[in-house]
Motif scaffolding. Structure first.
Motif, short mmCIF file in Angstrom:
data_model
loop_
_atom_site.label_atom_id
_atom_site.label_comp_id
_atom_site.label_asym_id
_atom_site.label_seq_id
_atom_site.Cartn_x
_atom_site.Cartn_y
_atom_site.Cartn_z
N TYR A 24 31.03 -48.26 -58.60
CA TYR A 24 32.08 -47.61 -57.62
C TYR A 24 32.36 -46.42 -57.95
N HIS A 60 28.98 -46.86 -53.38
CA HIS A 60 29.01 -48.15 -54.18
C HIS A 60 27.44 -48.35 -54.27
N GLU A 116 21.24 -48.14 -54.00
CA GLU A 116 22.23 -47.62 -53.15
C GLU A 116 22.76 -48.90 -52.21
N ILE A 117 24.17 -48.90 -52.09
CA ILE A 117 24.73 -49.79 -51.11
C ILE A 117 25.47 -49.51 -50.20
N GLU A 118 26.47 -48.54 -50.75
CA GLU A 118 27.32 -47.88 -49.24
C GLU A 118 27.83 -46.47 -49.82
N GLY A 119 27.98 -45.67 -48.79
CA GLY A 119 28.38 -44.29 -48.96
C GLY A 119 27.59 -43.31 -49.97
#
Length: 86
Positions: free
Chosen positions: A9, A19, A81-84
């Motif tokens: 993060y 994230h 890549e997961i978030e943002g």
């Protein structure tokens, strides 16, 4: 091939967080994992540039997914890549 997954993060310049997972061969030294994370962040305009043990933690080991393997062999790591991240 067994891989290590590091849950990461990183604070974005504009606020909020990115994230992503850094996925490497299981025998990769942790210092290299952080270097790979910094390389990835340099490719993202909105990312902060700092990544330390606070932002990047070992999560688990698993068998490599074929789509990751080629990139790991070429670059030494794969970023999931997961978030943002966009």
């Amino acid at each position: 091939m067994e891989v290590a997954v590091f849950d990461t993060y990183v604070k974005k310049k504009s606020g909020g967080y990115m994230h992503f997972d850094i996925i490497v061969a299981a025998d990769t030294h942790y210092e290299n994992v952080l270097t790979f994370g910094k390389d990835y962040l340099r490719s993202k305009v909105h990312a902060g540039s700092n990544i330390t043990a606070r932002e990047c933690r070992f999560c688990h080991l698993e068998e490599v997914v074929p789509i990751w393997e080629q990139t790991i062999v070429q670059k030494g790591y794969y970023i999931h890549e997961i978030e943002g991240c966009h």
